[in-house]
Design a protein around this motif. Structure first.
Motif, PDB file in Angstrom:
ATOM      1  N   LEU A 181       0.832  -1.213   0.000  1.00  0.00           N
ATOM      2  CA  LEU A 181       0.000   0.000   0.000  1.00  0.00           C
ATOM      3  C   LEU A 181       0.862   1.256   0.000  1.00  0.00           C
ATOM      4  CD1 LEU A 181      -2.902  -0.900   2.433  1.00  0.00           C
ATOM      5  CD2 LEU A 181      -3.105  -0.264   0.035  1.00  0.00           C
ATOM      6  N   GLY A 182       1.922   1.247   0.803  1.00  0.00           N
ATOM      7  CA  GLY A 182       2.815   2.407   0.843  1.00  0.00           C
ATOM      8  C   GLY A 182       3.430   2.696  -0.509  1.00  0.00           C
ATOM      9  N   LEU A 183       3.879   1.654  -1.197  1.00  0.00           N
ATOM     10  CA  LEU A 183       4.461   1.832  -2.532  1.00  0.00           C
ATOM     11  C   LEU A 183       3.405   2.306  -3.524  1.00  0.00           C
ATOM     12  CD1 LEU A 183       6.815  -1.263  -2.630  1.00  0.00           C
ATOM     13  CD2 LEU A 183       7.496   1.155  -2.577  1.00  0.00           C
ATOM     14  N   ALA A 199      -0.506   6.366  -6.881  1.00  0.00           N
ATOM     15  CA  ALA A 199      -1.724   6.754  -6.168  1.00  0.00           C
ATOM     16  C   ALA A 199      -2.854   7.013  -7.158  1.00  0.00           C
ATOM     17  CB  ALA A 199      -1.468   7.994  -5.320  1.00  0.00           C
ATOM     18  N   PRO A 200      -4.042   6.523  -6.839  1.00  0.00           N
ATOM     19  CA  PRO A 200      -5.178   6.783  -7.727  1.00  0.00           C
ATOM     20  C   PRO A 200      -5.469   8.282  -7.808  1.00  0.00           C
ATOM     21  CG  PRO A 200      -5.841   5.512  -5.780  1.00  0.00           C
ATOM     22  CD  PRO A 200      -4.389   5.764  -5.662  1.00  0.00           C
ATOM     23  N   LYS A 201      -5.975   8.705  -8.938  1.00  0.00           N
ATOM     24  CA  LYS A 201      -6.333  10.122  -9.124  1.00  0.00           C
ATOM     25  C   LYS A 201      -7.530  10.498  -8.245  1.00  0.00           C
ATOM     26  CE  LYS A 201      -3.346  10.756 -12.503  1.00  0.00           C
ATOM     27  NZ  LYS A 201      -2.078  10.391 -11.956  1.00  0.00           N
ATOM     28  N   ASP A 202      -8.393   9.529  -8.011  1.00  0.00           N
ATOM     29  CA  ASP A 202      -9.585   9.731  -7.191  1.00  0.00           C
ATOM     30  C   ASP A 202      -9.170   9.949  -5.728  1.00  0.00           C
ATOM     31  OD1 ASP A 202     -12.127   9.575  -5.991  1.00  0.00           O
ATOM     32  OD2 ASP A 202     -12.100   7.391  -6.017  1.00  0.00           O
ATOM     33  N   GLU A 203      -9.441  11.148  -5.222  1.00  0.00           N
ATOM     34  CA  GLU A 203      -9.025  11.514  -3.851  1.00  0.00           C
ATOM     35  C   GLU A 203      -9.621  10.575  -2.808  1.00  0.00           C
ATOM     36  OE1 GLU A 203      -6.886  14.123  -2.665  1.00  0.00           O
ATOM     37  OE2 GLU A 203      -6.300  14.068  -4.773  1.00  0.00           O
ATOM     38  N   ALA A 204     -10.881  10.200  -2.955  1.00  0.00           N
ATOM     39  CA  ALA A 204     -11.518   9.336  -1.961  1.00  0.00           C
ATOM     40  C   ALA A 204     -10.809   7.989  -1.875  1.00  0.00           C
ATOM     41  CB  ALA A 204     -12.993   9.150  -2.294  1.00  0.00           C
ATOM     42  N   TYR A 231      -7.377   8.455  -0.167  1.00  0.00           N
ATOM     43  CA  TYR A 231      -7.495   8.598   1.287  1.00  0.00           C
ATOM     44  C   TYR A 231      -7.868   7.270   1.950  1.00  0.00           C
ATOM     45  CZ  TYR A 231      -6.886  13.601   0.759  1.00  0.00           C
ATOM     46  OH  TYR A 231      -6.372  14.834   0.468  1.00  0.00           O
ATOM     47  N   THR A 232      -8.672   6.463   1.264  1.00  0.00           N
ATOM     48  CA  THR A 232      -9.001   5.139   1.790  1.00  0.00           C
ATOM     49  C   THR A 232      -7.742   4.283   1.888  1.00  0.00           C
ATOM     50  OG1 THR A 232     -11.252   5.232   0.933  1.00  0.00           O
ATOM     51  CG2 THR A 232     -10.357   3.039   1.395  1.00  0.00           C
ATOM     52  N   LEU A 233      -6.889   4.330   0.854  1.00  0.00           N
ATOM     53  CA  LEU A 233      -5.622   3.588   0.894  1.00  0.00           C
ATOM     54  C   LEU A 233      -4.735   4.069   2.039  1.00  0.00           C
ATOM     55  CD1 LEU A 233      -4.698   3.310  -2.901  1.00  0.00           C
ATOM     56  CD2 LEU A 233      -5.763   1.572  -1.431  1.00  0.00           C
ATOM     57  N   TYR A 234      -4.670   5.392   2.234  1.00  0.00           N
ATOM     58  CA  TYR A 234      -3.906   5.937   3.364  1.00  0.00           C
ATOM     59  C   TYR A 234      -4.463   5.412   4.688  1.00  0.00           C
ATOM     60  CZ  TYR A 234      -0.828   9.408   1.161  1.00  0.00           C
ATOM     61  OH  TYR A 234       0.167  10.029   0.453  1.00  0.00           O
TER      62      TYR A 234
END
Length: 185
Positions: free
Chosen positions: A36-38, A44-49, A52-55
């Motif tokens: 997930l960190g990588l 990172a997906p362009k979709d902010e939501a 943030y879910t991945l974070y």
């Protein structure tokens, strides 16, 4: 000691079932957290939501690793590691012990650094999206930038430590044939 190995060497004693379970669960969580960190850092997906879910998942996995590591250290007090094989050379013993000590240090420090970095970026942390955690530092972008770099470098170091650990275990199992891998399986 357990039964003889095909080569005639004795298997070392195994870790207890709880220690083995915590080891493998930690390993799976570290690999998931690293993936997930990588992903977050490089794809990172362009979709902010979604980002943030991945974070949130990455942070929750890190805090779970922290809790598991604290439990594991407490468990070790009453359930010490079985001895290393008697015929293991002293330099290998030292390297094995140093690697394990470094793992504990990294598995404790990385989630703390990541948690504080997230807070310093100004983002609250909710454990698995359910339990809000306190904000120990408040927004502090210079601190966040520094901690984020430290967390990223420490992540690469951790992956290197894992590679050494796996290489050592495979070397012991298939070259030295001393049954060391059997201690954790």
């Amino acid at each position: 000691m357990s039964a003889s190995h095909a080569s005639g060497t004795l298997h070392p004693a195994r870790y207890d079932a709880t220690s083995r379970a915590i080891h493998w669960l930690t390993a799976l969580l570290v690999l998931a957290g690293a993936a997930l960190g990588l992903t977050i850092a490089h794809a990172a997906p362009k979709d902010e939501a979604t980002k943030y879910t991945l974070y949130d998942i990455h942070e929750s996995i890190g805090l779970t690793i922290l809790a598991l590591t604290l439990f594991r250290l407490a468990w070790r007090i009453g359930h010490p590691a079985p001895p290393l094989p008697a015929d293991m050379p002293a330099p290998m013993r030292i390297l094995a012990r140093a690697n394990h000590a470094a793992f504990y240090a990294w598995l404790l420090a990385m989630p703390v650094v990541g948690f504080v970095a997230t807070n310093a970026w100004g983002f609250p942390v909710k454990l698995y999206g359910l339990i809000p955690l306190p904000d120990p530092v408040g927004k502090n972008v210079p601190l966040a930038e520094t901690l984020t770099r430290i967390h990223a470098v420490a992540g690469w170091v951790l992956l290197g430590m894992i590679a050494l650990h796996v290489t050592g275990a495979l070397y012991d199992q298939y070259v030295r044939r001393d049954g060391t891998l059997d201690r954790m399986t």
